[in-house]
Write an enzyme that holds these catalytic residues in place. Structure first.
Site, mmCIF file in Angstrom:
data_model
loop_
_atom_site.group_PDB
_atom_site.id
_atom_site.type_symbol
_atom_site.label_atom_id
_atom_site.label_comp_id
_atom_site.label_asym_id
_atom_site.label_seq_id
_atom_site.Cartn_x
_atom_site.Cartn_y
_atom_site.Cartn_z
ATOM 1 N N ILE A 13 0.838 -1.202 0.000
ATOM 2 C CA ILE A 13 0.000 0.000 0.000
ATOM 3 C C ILE A 13 0.871 1.250 0.000
ATOM 4 O O ILE A 13 0.583 2.244 -0.673
ATOM 5 C CB ILE A 13 -0.966 -0.027 1.202
ATOM 6 N N SER A 35 11.857 -5.331 5.656
ATOM 7 C CA SER A 35 11.518 -6.563 6.403
ATOM 8 C C SER A 35 10.294 -7.233 5.773
ATOM 9 O O SER A 35 10.090 -8.431 5.933
ATOM 10 C CB SER A 35 11.225 -6.229 7.873
ATOM 11 N N LYS A 86 1.919 -7.384 9.608
ATOM 12 C CA LYS A 86 0.459 -7.472 9.420
ATOM 13 C C LYS A 86 -0.041 -8.886 9.173
ATOM 14 O O LYS A 86 -1.181 -9.070 8.721
ATOM 15 C CB LYS A 86 0.049 -6.587 8.250
ATOM 16 N N SER A 126 -6.890 -0.958 10.521
ATOM 17 C CA SER A 126 -7.489 -2.125 9.861
ATOM 18 C C SER A 126 -8.902 -2.369 10.364
ATOM 19 O O SER A 126 -9.211 -2.118 11.538
ATOM 20 C CB SER A 126 -6.628 -3.357 10.159
ATOM 21 N N TYR A 151 -2.027 -9.159 16.254
ATOM 22 C CA TYR A 151 -1.945 -8.134 15.198
ATOM 23 C C TYR A 151 -3.104 -7.151 15.336
ATOM 24 O O TYR A 151 -2.897 -5.941 15.421
ATOM 25 C CB TYR A 151 -1.985 -8.764 13.806
ATOM 26 N N LYS A 155 -3.283 -2.912 16.481
ATOM 27 C CA LYS A 155 -3.961 -1.811 15.772
ATOM 28 C C LYS A 155 -4.891 -1.066 16.735
ATOM 29 O O LYS A 155 -4.986 0.164 16.709
ATOM 30 C CB LYS A 155 -4.756 -2.351 14.581
ATOM 31 N N PHE A 180 -10.163 -2.126 4.627
ATOM 32 C CA PHE A 180 -10.844 -3.404 4.508
ATOM 33 C C PHE A 180 -9.889 -4.328 3.754
ATOM 34 O O PHE A 180 -8.745 -4.479 4.218
ATOM 35 C CB PHE A 180 -12.252 -3.175 3.938
ATOM 36 N N ASN A 201 -3.029 -13.974 2.134
ATOM 37 C CA ASN A 201 -4.272 -13.390 1.651
ATOM 38 C C ASN A 201 -4.795 -14.060 0.382
ATOM 39 O O ASN A 201 -4.045 -14.650 -0.399
ATOM 40 C CB ASN A 201 -4.081 -11.879 1.404
ATOM 41 N N ARG A 233 -16.158 -10.315 2.244
ATOM 42 C CA ARG A 233 -15.238 -9.231 2.573
ATOM 43 C C ARG A 233 -15.474 -8.047 1.644
ATOM 44 O O ARG A 233 -16.126 -8.178 0.613
ATOM 45 C CB ARG A 233 -13.772 -9.696 2.410
ATOM 46 N N ARG A 295 -10.921 -21.383 8.433
ATOM 47 C CA ARG A 295 -9.642 -20.909 8.984
ATOM 48 C C ARG A 295 -9.902 -20.250 10.328
ATOM 49 O O ARG A 295 -10.734 -19.323 10.406
ATOM 50 C CB ARG A 295 -8.996 -19.912 8.020
ATOM 51 N N GLY A 297 -10.168 -17.864 13.317
ATOM 52 C CA GLY A 297 -10.004 -16.404 13.403
ATOM 53 C C GLY A 297 -10.751 -15.652 12.324
ATOM 54 O O GLY A 297 -10.923 -14.430 12.419
HETATM 55 C C1 WQD Z 1 -10.131 -13.248 2.881
HETATM 56 C C2 WQD Z 1 -11.073 -14.439 2.799
HETATM 57 C C3 WQD Z 1 -10.322 -16.364 4.003
HETATM 58 C C4 WQD Z 1 -6.936 -17.412 1.452
HETATM 59 C C5 WQD Z 1 -6.771 -9.485 5.712
HETATM 60 C C6 WQD Z 1 -5.648 -9.188 6.626
HETATM 61 C C7 WQD Z 1 -6.075 -8.151 7.621
HETATM 62 C C8 WQD Z 1 -6.670 -6.940 6.925
HETATM 63 C C9 WQD Z 1 -7.781 -7.353 5.988
HETATM 64 C C10 WQD Z 1 -5.018 -5.206 6.696
HETATM 65 C C11 WQD Z 1 -11.208 -15.152 4.141
HETATM 66 C C12 WQD Z 1 -10.419 -16.650 2.505
HETATM 67 C C13 WQD Z 1 -8.024 -16.758 2.006
HETATM 68 C C14 WQD Z 1 -7.105 -18.683 0.866
HETATM 69 C C15 WQD Z 1 -9.442 -18.591 1.395
HETATM 70 N N1 WQD Z 1 -5.683 -6.248 6.199
HETATM 71 N N2 WQD Z 1 -9.245 -17.349 1.958
HETATM 72 N N3 WQD Z 1 -8.348 -19.227 0.855
HETATM 73 O O1 WQD Z 1 -8.447 -12.480 6.542
HETATM 74 O O2 WQD Z 1 -10.069 -10.787 5.550
HETATM 75 O O3 WQD Z 1 -7.825 -10.077 6.398
HETATM 76 O O4 WQD Z 1 -7.225 -8.314 5.093
HETATM 77 O O5 WQD Z 1 -5.093 -4.659 7.696
HETATM 78 O O6 WQD Z 1 -4.924 -7.793 8.317
HETATM 79 O O7 WQD Z 1 -5.295 -10.372 7.267
HETATM 80 O O8 WQD Z 1 -8.063 -11.451 4.256
HETATM 81 O O9 WQD Z 1 -7.330 -12.381 2.106
HETATM 82 O O10 WQD Z 1 -6.580 -13.544 4.251
HETATM 83 O O11 WQD Z 1 -8.942 -13.714 3.523
HETATM 84 O O12 WQD Z 1 -10.559 -19.110 1.357
HETATM 85 O O13 WQD Z 1 -6.153 -19.320 0.344
HETATM 86 O O14 WQD Z 1 -10.509 -15.383 1.901
HETATM 87 O O15 WQD Z 1 -10.780 -17.474 4.756
HETATM 88 O O16 WQD Z 1 -12.539 -15.599 4.266
HETATM 89 P P1 WQD Z 1 -8.689 -11.276 5.736
HETATM 90 P P2 WQD Z 1 -7.633 -12.797 3.507
#
Ligand code: WQD
Length: 339
Positions: A13, A35, A86, A126, A151, A155, A180, A201, A233, A295, A297
């Site tokens: 970003i 890093s 992150k 976030s 994490y 924030k 988002f 991601n 999302r 997954r 969380g």
């Molecule tokens: C999105 C969806 C997964 C990978 C991230 C960051 C968070 C924030 C927002 C910055 C989820 C699903 C993912 C895969 C899948 N960013 N998925 N198969 O978890 O919403 O949060 O963005 O601040 O810090 O972690 O994003 O892209 O990991 O997952 O099904 O191989 O895609 O379960 O439902 P998330 P994500």
């Protein structure tokens, strides 16, 4: 006085925001310790803007390093603070790394901003601060839920630090941007998301699967209470997100001694399956997809109300999910060529 300190400016970003700052007439001063980024991002920025960006390699939690940069650039009037770890999963395994870096670097930075009378701050936060919102779309008045990960908790702590500094001393105007899901890449294909190692991601996993770097994609659960059973999302194009940072900087300049949080999303929710289907359609590709377990969380669904950003920042997103997935695939193809 139009230089802007951009910590973590070689990141996903950060690099896109550096390009938009140049376009808006600012002079970015980038610091990054690589890093979670790569030096070749600077070449990509240079190719887009036509000149080498001002850059210093170092850790912004290192007081001496930070002060040395600020002393060289007395015309710095604002700061956009991206530098932070992150990865949600990694933060669970190594919480102290996250507390030390994410909270420590902000503490050092806030002191330095005060010492050098830099009065504008845009902070990278976030939507994870909301946890699973009780109502959707989620607005900035929604309760800040118990963080699901270290994490997410860093924030929440950082947002509170900024508010407390704002309350204690006049002079600082802060915009806290709650992202988002940032996706996509610059249309030139010269900068984009560079996940080091296995991506966490969704979209980089999709593009790496499409490029044959991964043996297919797993959907983490299709038994959620959503129309197609997969999580929802708010996927926002990284260029729109970058433009929101420039708009937020302008807002801090026009609103001294303020402190506000803004949701930066499209206001539209898309499911994991919709993202996959859209990627296949717009790029004329077929992905190998399996259904796996949920997954830990993950929240079931979250998407933003963008009314406050529209009203106060005069910012609204312009690019679509399809645009982002076309741009993400172009970037991945360029990466594959370079590899
Ligand atoms: C999105 C969806 C997964 C990978 C991230 C960051 C968070 C924030 C927002 C910055 C989820 C699903 C993912 C895969 C899948 N960013 N998925 N198969 O978890 O919403 O949060 O963005 O601040 O810090 O972690 O994003 O892209 O990991 O997952 O099904 O191989 O895609 O379960 O439902 P998330 P994500």
């Amino acid at each position: 006085m139009n230089s802007i300190l951009v910590t973590g400016g070689a990141g996903f970003i950060g690099s896109h925001t550096v390009v938009e700052l140049y376009k808006a007439g600012y002079t970015p001063v980038i610091i990054d310790d690589f890093s979670n980024s790569h030096p070749k991002v600077l070449q990509g920025i240079e190719s887009i803007i036509g000149e080498a960006p001002i850059f210093y390699q170092g850790d912004c939690s290192d007081v001496q390093f930070l002060i040395s940069v600020l002393a060289k650039h007395p015309d710095i009037c604002g700061c956009i603070h991206f530098a932070a770890f992150k990865a949600v999963g990694e933060s669970v395994l190594n919480p102290l790394k996250y507390y030390q870096n994410n909270i420590g670097s902000l503490s050092v930075l806030l002191n330095a901003l005060r010492e050098y009378k830099i009065t504008q701050l845009v902070f990278s936060s976030s939507c994870t601060v909301y946890g699973q919102p009780t109502s959707l779309p989620v607005d900035e008045n929604a309760s800040i839920e118990h963080a699901n990960s270290p994490y997410g908790y860093t924030k929440q702590v950082c947002e509170r630090m900024i508010c407390d500094v704002h309350a204690s001393v006049k002079g600082l105007s802060s915009a806290v941007l709650r992202y988002f899901n940032p996706i996509g890449a610059h249309a030139s294909g010269l900068i984009g998301e560079l996940p080091l190692g296995t991506p966490d991601n969704l979209v980089p996993f999709i593009t790496q699967s499409a490029a044959g770097l991964r043996d297919g994609l797993t959907i983490f659960g299709n038994d959620y209470n959503t129309p197609d059973g997969t999580c929802i999302r708010d996927y926002i194009h990284v260029v729109d997100l970058a433009k929101a940072h420039v708009a937020a900087l302008t807002w801090t300049n026009n609103n001294p001694n303020s402190c506000e949080a803004f949701n930066i999303g499209t206001g539209k929710g898309n499911s994991v399956k919709e993202v996959i289907d859209t990627f296949e359609l717009v790029n004329d590709l077929k992905l190998k997809v399996a259904i796996g377990e949920r997954r830990p969380g993950d929240v079931e669904q979250i998407y933003a109300s963008g009314l406050k950003a529209k009203e106060l920042l005069k910012w609204t997103p312009e690019l679509s999910l399809a645009d982002a997935l076309i741009d993400a695939w172009r970037w991945q193809q360029n990466l594959s060529v370079e590899a």
